[in-house]
Design a protein around this motif. Sequence first.
Motif, PDB file in Angstrom:
ATOM      1  N   ARG A  82      40.941  44.476  39.276  1.00  0.00           N
ATOM      2  CA  ARG A  82      40.687  45.070  40.599  1.00  0.00           C
ATOM      3  C   ARG A  82      41.944  44.975  41.466  1.00  0.00           C
ATOM      4  O   ARG A  82      42.281  45.924  42.187  1.00  0.00           O
ATOM      5  N   TRP A  86      44.232  48.232  42.568  1.00  0.00           N
ATOM      6  CA  TRP A  86      44.433  48.461  43.999  1.00  0.00           C
ATOM      7  C   TRP A  86      45.926  48.659  44.309  1.00  0.00           C
ATOM      8  O   TRP A  86      46.308  49.612  44.994  1.00  0.00           O
ATOM      9  N   HIS A 197      34.301  38.947  45.656  1.00  0.00           N
ATOM     10  CA  HIS A 197      35.095  39.945  44.923  1.00  0.00           C
ATOM     11  C   HIS A 197      35.415  41.191  45.729  1.00  0.00           C
ATOM     12  O   HIS A 197      36.402  41.874  45.447  1.00  0.00           O
ATOM     13  N   GLU A 198      34.605  41.528  46.757  1.00  0.00           N
ATOM     14  CA  GLU A 198      34.819  42.802  47.443  1.00  0.00           C
ATOM     15  C   GLU A 198      36.011  42.773  48.390  1.00  0.00           C
ATOM     16  O   GLU A 198      36.434  43.828  48.886  1.00  0.00           O
ATOM     17  N   ARG A 201      40.955  43.456  47.676  1.00  0.00           N
ATOM     18  CA  ARG A 201      41.925  44.444  48.165  1.00  0.00           C
ATOM     19  C   ARG A 201      42.356  44.173  49.605  1.00  0.00           C
ATOM     20  O   ARG A 201      43.350  44.753  50.066  1.00  0.00           O
TER      21      ARG A 201
END
Length: 396
Positions: A82, A86, A197-198, A201
């Motif tokens: 991720r 990103w 986890h969100e 970024r």
Amino acid sequence: MRTSVCRDGGGGAFRRTESVFLSRIQAGLKTTCPVAQGDKPLEIITTRQWYIRNGGRDEALRKDLIKRGHELAWHPEHMHVRYDNWVRGLNGDWLVSRQRYFGVPVPVWYRLDSEGAPDYAQPLAPDESLLPIDPQSDVPPGYDEDQRNQPSGFMGDPDIMDTWATSSLTPQIATGWEDDPDLFVRTFPMDMRPQAHEIIRTWLFSTVVRSHFEHGCVPWDNVVLSGWILYPDRKKMSKSKGNVITPMGLLESYGSDGVRYWAASGRLGTDTAFEEKQMKIGRRLAVKMMNASKFALGFGGDPNGVITEPLDTAMLAKLAALVDEATSSLEKFDYTRALERTEGFFWWFCDDYLELVKGRAYGEGDGASSARNALCIGLSTIQRLFAPFLPFVTEE
């Protein structure tokens, strides 16, 4: 880029934000689209904003930040993709200014010409020793308050910093950067960043960017990523949906240990559904721990005493293997596995071993002493294994 100032005069932490901000941010343009009312057309407005370079328009920097991602130990490992995706997908710099009132102000002023127009090309930046400052109340060197917003005078930058622009310095703030050099040298980079986890970024990436520019390293060695807590119907909890559950009633019903047991049962990187059944199991486990401890320790065994019986030595050998496995799991931040293995051993200890030896423990002689000593060692070790998950009952 630049760094930030604290509006409430909060000292060194925000002085650092300012100094980094002043050294790292560049001015630019941003296009905003206000929401149209009724059938009115949208009006496109360009406004001046502040940005931090993040690799979106600098291929060399992008490669450096991708390398930083490989320097981190990711838990679980698959979450690294991720971050990587990103950084590779960025196509613009990091917009860090906001047009709100509350927040850390951008610490610069602008000269005004004879007609009152600001000279954005040459902002007036304070010396780092003067930070923190608020340009809406503080005056730049060489000017006085009467010249604020007057022709040939000055104006303060009206913007504040984005949430991530300030929170991206949390490792430095926590380790005493500039305030406590000895502490900072001993604790930075930090060992671990726990987060969901969100915001890989946002919070994680922005923290890596700031550390890369200021210190030339990653801000921590490990990243431990949790999932979301979902409503029983497997949908994300949200205030707007009205499905948020507050913890106070749960703590009163199942105790802190019961709620912690349920939370520790959720694996890293995996969303966990809210389930009161697991809290009931956790409470039952805590009660069983209390009762087993009272019973076993009531025999008054010696933790340094001699163990002579084969059954007792076998139990302790099995316990030693559990300690090694739990330690290995915790060092990998796999707390769920450590809890599972410890809980499994504990129920075997209560249901099988304790029932087998309690008759002997009530007796006399070397066999009785061996049972009592083994019970003392066993319960003491089990309590320490459970302590990260059930801290209250194990402390009792």
